[in-house]
Design an enzyme around this catalytic site. Structure first.
Site, PDB file in Angstrom:
ATOM      1  N   ASP A 555       0.838  -1.189   0.000  1.00 23.62           N
ATOM      2  CA  ASP A 555       0.000   0.000   0.000  1.00 23.62           C
ATOM      3  C   ASP A 555       0.877   1.244   0.000  1.00 23.62           C
ATOM      4  O   ASP A 555       2.083   1.180   0.251  1.00 23.62           O
ATOM      5  CB  ASP A 555      -0.949  -0.018   1.200  1.00 23.62           C
ATOM      6  CG  ASP A 555      -0.222  -0.179   2.520  1.00 23.62           C
ATOM      7  OD1 ASP A 555       0.533   0.744   2.896  1.00 23.62           O
ATOM      8  OD2 ASP A 555      -0.372  -1.229   3.188  1.00 23.62           O
ATOM      9  N   GLU A 635      22.038 -23.096 -16.994  1.00 19.77           N
ATOM     10  CA  GLU A 635      21.261 -22.124 -16.213  1.00 19.77           C
ATOM     11  C   GLU A 635      22.185 -21.029 -15.665  1.00 19.77           C
ATOM     12  O   GLU A 635      21.820 -19.859 -15.610  1.00 19.77           O
ATOM     13  CB  GLU A 635      20.545 -22.822 -15.053  1.00 19.77           C
ATOM     14  CG  GLU A 635      19.356 -23.657 -15.490  1.00 19.77           C
ATOM     15  CD  GLU A 635      18.758 -24.465 -14.354  1.00 19.77           C
ATOM     16  OE1 GLU A 635      17.579 -24.840 -14.467  1.00 19.77           O
ATOM     17  OE2 GLU A 635      19.467 -24.754 -13.361  1.00 19.77           O
TER      18      GLU A 635
END
Ligand code: GLA
Length: 753
Positions: A555, A635
């Protein structure tokens, strides 16, 4: 009625209007106008000193919008006594700026109080106003900041004649940002105690209901999904009663015209800068008018004001856009980056981190951690973050919270020793903490069993087997922060992740009298904000990430303290498409914590290509959360490349304009988004092709925000297109090679034709 006078030297009279640069008051028509670059907000003092709301929307020149109010005699809508024989004036239908309960307005109200004699009416009348340069501030609450060049403040005072309760309506006008903030300061100037039962941060009355509500709902690990609903008769609400803004709803809502899309149409945003209980209610009344209020949830809330006491509501950050939902998002992104988030990292490159949580959970020792950090350094990462489990007897989540002392059985030699080894690699160091909590199995709880929120005689509701500390109490806050500061000082942490892993329950503080128990939820939030303020004041250079079981406190309030928030505990790249999409409506992309994690994903069991995970995590504060020791050589190479790729686009993520080019709730084929630099010379389109099909359709995607006449080069192929071609003719998505394939385009403005 008395009229206040502005205090600033450049306050002038122009054609009967008292004006500041962007605020005016016309003494004749009694109309206030607040101007931003593309909007105007109008109010008027009308009969019986009632402050009516006139208009908020696109600029309408020098007209005032008082003609929109027509007074008629309405059955069953009463009239104030002083209206005498005038049966056309009723508070039940008048659009108001901030309504009180108990005066014949039967709609949802902004303010409700009880008086000492048990009565509960409050009638707010206009008293005065004041205009000042710069933005008002709030005591102990997060809010936007703005100096005299950036913002102006209008304060309108309303009062209740019987009790002399004063209600100061505060308006912060950010002209360039297209933002108006609102808050309310309630002051008891009378000689009796008044108890606030509901004090919304704002009210907004619209003359018609033909709008949609867009809000962001969800659950733990699936936050901020989007829902769009037409307003209907009765009351709709979005709310949290969990003591946190919550995973379930978000304190940001949008009202928009029925036809508003990403690119076109009117829309209004309301963001509450508050991380605790909130409620946004929208009522469509008998006259087809819509009223929105948003603020602290009235549930389990009351606040006693003795003579002289003041209560301030959290702030609402309000914006209007006529350029659709993208336009509205751009306003919020820019406003938060420039005048809400205080960190030096707000637009600066952030260290790219590896976090050990999904790599080890509680199961690690110092060598394991050191190895992750070493591998991180080798592939080009900047920071190692030590998550939960490093302190007290924290071998599981049943114990240890509250004992912020390193667990030497796991980290032999102590934290400073480990950190000095990690720093010797050239890595920064970050640490996880959860200061608001305590485990029953902890020294803190054994020594201070009364330091928790607990209802007398009742058993506690546990959650993750932990309890909420009573941080309404200063001694509790100070004790916890002193322990945490000791640890952070000892290891010179560069970053802190502040977590909060349960909803607040057992809401009762043994330190407050019975008549003040309704204040506990709000005092808890004030306590959190005070602790966070201490942290950022003591360590101004710290990179601070908020977290509440992922995105349970995502928020505007939290962004005042930390430039980033862990977006969700769900790191699955496909679910993240929806979570990050929803979050992007109200929050800058650079505020969303997003990491590449291992597959099969720990939350969903889904396997997605490594590159796709990186593309999704690049639409946020990019990082890794897996055991780097176990990467395959391929990877490892990809991770190295991804880090370099992210560094190339980081400035766009941090400062660019963001466009949602597709809606993951409507499109099963692909999800794409776009960053455009503010000078429009560079753009990146990223996304994921969700499904591969045999004999596939060709999907054309249409870019946004470019200069139509200019040319842009595709950095991968060297092809050159006009901005208009990219936006209007579109470009085809690559034909897929399997499900969940990454989509990546990078264009730079060129002189080549
Ligand atoms: C929360 C956070 C996670 C992790 C764990 C540790 O769930 O969101 O990232 O820090 O706590 O307990």
């Amino acid at each position: 009625m008395s009229t206040g006078v502005g205090t600033r030297p450049f306050l002038e009279w122009v054609k009967g209007e008292i004006i500041m640069k962007h605020i005016s008051y016309n003494e004749k028509t009694k109309v206030f106008k607040l101007h931003t670059k593309n909007s105007v907000y109008q109010m008027q003092v009308r009969d019986y000193d009632t402050l009516a709301h006139l208009y908020f929307g696109a600029d309408i020149g020098d007209s005032d919008a008082s003609h929109r109010i027509i007074s008629l005699d309405r059955g069953f809508s009463g009239n104030p006594y002083e209206a005498g024989d005038d049966r056309t004036f009723s508070l039940d239908v008048l659009p108001q700026e901030y309504s009180g309960y108990g005066n014949g307005d039967y709609r949802i109200n902004a303010l409700e109080v009880t008086h000492e004699d048990g009565s509960d009416a409050i009638h707010l009348r206009y008293e005065s106003y004041q205009m000042t340069e710069g933005k008002y501030s709030l005591k102990g609450l997060p809010c936007m900041f703005g100096n005299a060049e950036e913002a102006e403040t209008l304060e309108i005072v309303l009062y209740d004649r019987i009790t002399n309760l004063k209600v100061h309506l505060l308006y912060g006008v950010f002209y360039d940002l297209d933002v108006i903030t609102r808050s309310v300061r309630i002051e008891n100037k009378g000689d009796r105690t008044v108890t606030i039962q509901r004090a919304m941060s704002m009210e907004m009355d619209y003359p018609n209901k033909h709008m949609d509500l867009i809000h962001f709902y969800g659950r733990h690990s699936m936050e901020r999904l989007t829902e769009r609903l037409p307003l209907y008769h009765g009351v709709q609400s979005v709310e949290s009663k969990r003591g946190m803004s919550s995973h379930q709803h978000n304190p940001f809502v949008i009202l928009c015209d029925r036809g508003t899309s990403e690119k076109h149409g009117d829309c209004y945003g309301f963001a509450l800068a508050y991380s605790g209980n909130f409620r946004c209610e929208i009522e469509v009344d008998q006259m087809e008018q819509a009223r929105l209020v948003i603020g602290i949830h009235p549930y389990h809330f009351s606040f006693r004001l003795n003579t002289g006491d003041v209560f301030e509501t959290p702030e609402v950050i309000m914006a209007y856009s006529s350029e659709g939902l993208s336009g509205l998002s751009h306003i919020y992104h820019d406003a938060y980056r420039s005048n809400l988030i205080r960190s030096k990292y707000v637009t600066a490159p952030r260290p790219i981190l590896v976090n050990n949580w999904e790599a080890t959970y509680f199961n690690f020792d110092e060598e394991k951690l050191y190895n992750i950090a070493k591998n991180a350094k080798e592939i080009g990462l900047d920071m190692f973050v030590l998550d939960d489990g490093w302190f007290g007897k924290r071998d599981t989540d049943y114990s240890g919270l509250g004992d912020w002392v390193v667990n030497e059985s796991k980290i032999k030699g102590g934290l400073p020793h480990l950190v000095s080894r990690i720093k010797a690699l050239g890595m920064k160091f970050g640490l996880w903490i959860e200061p608001e909590m305590v485990s029953e199995d902890s020294d803190l709880y054994r020594n201070h069993p009364d330091w928790i929120l607990r209802i007398p005689q009742r058993n506690m509701t546990r959650s993750r087997h932990q309890l909420n500390l009573d941080i309404t109490r200063k001694e509790v806050r100070d004790y916890v922060m002193a322990q945490i500061f000791r640890v952070l000082d000892s290891c010179g942490a560069d970053y802190v992740k502040w977590d909060m892993n349960r909803s607040v329950a057992n809401v009762y503080s043994s330190a407050l009298p019975s008549e003040r128990q309704g204040e506990v939820f709000h005092r808890y939030m004030l306590g959190v904000y005070e602790m966070m303020e201490q942290l950022v004041t003591r360590y101004p250079d710290l990179l601070f990430e908020n977290c509440a079981g992922g995105g349970g406190r995502f928020d505007a309030g939290m962004l005042y303290y930390s430039p980033q928030i862990w977006c969700s505990d769900n790191t699955d790249a496909i679910d993240r498409l929806k979570i990050q999409y929803g979050t992007s409506f109200g929050y800058p992309i650079s505020t969303m914590g997003a990491h590449v994690s291992v597959c099969p994903n720990h939350q969903t069991g889904r396997t997605t290509p490594f590159e796709t995970r990186a593309v999704v995590a690049s639409a946020g504060t990019f990082g890794f959360e897996l055991d780097l020791e176990h990467l395959t050589p391929e990877e490892r190479e990809m991770a190295q490349k991804q880090i370099q790729e992210y560094k190339k686009i980081e400035h766009l993520v941090q400062t660019g304009d963001y466009y949602r080019l597709s809606d993951p709730f409507r499109n099963d084929d692909y999800v794409i988004w776009q960053f455009v630099s503010k000078d429009k010379k560079e753009t990146v389109v990223n996304g994921v092709q969700l499904r591969n099909e045999p004999n596939p359709h060709i999907h054309l995607i249409y870019l946004d925000g470019l200069l139509p006449q200019e040319h842009y080069e595709d950095l991968a192929t060297g092809s050159v297109y006009t901005g208009a071609a990219l936006m209007k003719a579109g470009i085809p998505l690559p034909v897929g090679k399997g499900d969940y394939q990454p989509i990546q385009f990078h264009f730079i403005k060129t002189d080549k034709h």
